[in-house]
Design a protein around this motif. Structure first.
Motif, short mmCIF file in Angstrom:
data_model
loop_
_atom_site.label_atom_id
_atom_site.label_comp_id
_atom_site.label_asym_id
_atom_site.label_seq_id
_atom_site.Cartn_x
_atom_site.Cartn_y
_atom_site.Cartn_z
N VAL A 40 0.83 -1.21 0.00
CA VAL A 40 0.00 0.00 0.00
C VAL A 40 0.86 1.26 0.00
O VAL A 40 0.55 2.25 -0.68
CB VAL A 40 -0.93 -0.01 1.23
N CYS A 60 -3.43 -6.37 -1.61
CA CYS A 60 -2.31 -5.82 -0.87
C CYS A 60 -1.66 -6.88 0.02
O CYS A 60 -2.09 -8.04 0.06
CB CYS A 60 -2.74 -4.62 -0.04
N GLN A 64 -2.01 -5.46 5.61
CA GLN A 64 -2.54 -4.18 5.16
C GLN A 64 -3.99 -4.33 4.69
O GLN A 64 -4.52 -5.43 4.58
CB GLN A 64 -1.69 -3.64 4.00
N GLY A 65 -4.62 -3.19 4.43
CA GLY A 65 -5.94 -3.19 3.81
C GLY A 65 -7.02 -3.82 4.66
O GLY A 65 -6.98 -3.81 5.90
N SER A 66 -8.00 -4.41 4.00
CA SER A 66 -9.12 -5.03 4.69
C SER A 66 -9.43 -6.38 4.05
O SER A 66 -9.00 -6.69 2.95
CB SER A 66 -10.36 -4.12 4.63
N ARG A 238 -6.39 -9.91 1.11
CA ARG A 238 -6.52 -8.53 1.60
C ARG A 238 -6.51 -7.59 0.39
O ARG A 238 -5.78 -7.81 -0.57
CB ARG A 238 -5.35 -8.18 2.51
N ALA A 240 -6.98 -3.23 -0.88
CA ALA A 240 -6.98 -1.83 -0.47
C ALA A 240 -7.53 -0.97 -1.59
O ALA A 240 -7.39 -1.30 -2.77
CB ALA A 240 -5.57 -1.38 -0.11
N GLN A 285 -13.19 0.91 5.63
CA GLN A 285 -11.75 0.64 5.70
C GLN A 285 -11.03 1.83 6.32
O GLN A 285 -11.60 2.92 6.45
CB GLN A 285 -11.19 0.36 4.30
N LEU A 288 -7.03 5.57 3.49
CA LEU A 288 -5.87 5.36 2.64
C LEU A 288 -5.94 6.35 1.48
O LEU A 288 -6.84 6.27 0.64
CB LEU A 288 -5.85 3.93 2.09
#
Length: 298
Positions: A40, A60, A64-66, A238, A240, A285, A288
């Motif tokens: 990310v 990602c 990281q991320g969701s 994951r 992002a 999220q 970002l």
């Protein structure tokens, strides 16, 4: 080669953070290869996207991320016996009615355009002259793409369904599955998808066939059931979505929350529907956004 295909199909493209990127519409970029994890931080602080870019979506790194999922079908043993008894019956009935095999890009451009229109309208999506032009550009690019698979299901000389996939490495990514409403009752989609999966997995021995990432909005339940009935499974990963600071603020604001009810009032407005889905996802999220950097010229 995949990035070259998207460029020839009329998409804006870029390279950075170890992958390629193409504009999927509305100035949003997606990473290619689709399933390669990207850091990310490299996207946030990179300078590879055009100045006009509003956001980027990608798989990602694990921390990281969701949470998200991709839907994939894998296994060199793919055959009809892997399917449930009800689906096996549908596949057999479809195969008895349709001849499923590769077709040239020229035929896809001509007969397939009708199938594209009928499928999008069946899904409640507006079919415009821009959509037709996009289809023609895609077919022209496919005519030059060595790693593209174009399949069709034919009956009595008529193209009843079509499928387009792009091979990246040892993975096939399904981009298009379209069919005419008159043939749905004869299980044309089951026959075509089964034929392609068996050829790709059991004969060509690719690692897996992907039907893409989890949609940011709610996917039609019948589409999910169809994919899973044909042997696809959800694989956790994951992802992002990185936005410009201004768009992130807008989507998180009270005004951004109005996109969802407005979309319900105007159900055939595709851009509004995408905006509502994006707003809902972004609010779930962490924030970002792109850093202060100089983007490349559009």
């Amino acid at each position: 080669q995949a990035l070259s295909y998207f460029a020839k199909a009329g998409h804006a493209v870029a390279e950075g953070a170890g992958v390629g990127w193409y504009d999927v519409g509305s100035r949003f970029f997606m990473a290619v290869p689709f399933d390669q994890p990207v850091d990310v931080r490299l996207v946030q602080h990179g300078s590879f996207l055009p100045r006009s870019a509003l956001g980027a979506r990608f798989v990602c790194l694990a921390d990281q991320g969701s949470s998200a999922w991709a839907i994939r079908c894998a296994g060199p043993d793919y055959d009809i016996e892997r399917l449930g008894s009800n689906v096996r019956s549908k596949v057999r009935r479809g195969l008895a009615r349709f001849v499923c095999a590769p077709i040239p890009a020229g035929r896809l451009k001509g007969e397939g355009e009708r199938l594209n229109k009928e499928t999008l309208e069946r899904q409640g999506r507006f079919y415009s002259s821009a959509a037709k032009a996009s289809w023609e550009r895609m077919c022209n690019a496919l005519d030059e793409a060595a790693d593209a698979d174009i399949w069709g299901a034919e009956t009595k000389g008529e193209l009843a369904a079509c499928l387009v996939a792009l091979r990246i490495g040892n993975v096939s990514h399904l981009l298009i599955l379209r069919s005419g409403p008159a043939h749905l009752k004869d299980y044309v989609n089951n026959a075509l998808l089964f034929s392609y999966l068996r050829n790709t997995l059991a004969i060509d021995k690719l690692d897996y066939v992907s039907f893409g990432l989890e949609p940011l909005g709610r996917e039609l339940p019948e589409l999910v059931r169809f994919k899973e009935s044909m042997g696809f499974e959800r694989v956790s990963l994951r992802q992002a979505v990185v936005l410009t600071p201004g768009l992130d603020r807008l989507l998180r604001s009270p005004a951004g929350r109005l996109a969802a009810p407005a979309s319900r009032l105007i159900p055939r407005h595709e851009r509004l529907a995408r905006l509502a889905s994006l707003a809902s996802y972004v609010r779930g999220q962490e924030r970002l956004v792109f850093g202060e950097m100089k983007h490349v010229s559009a």
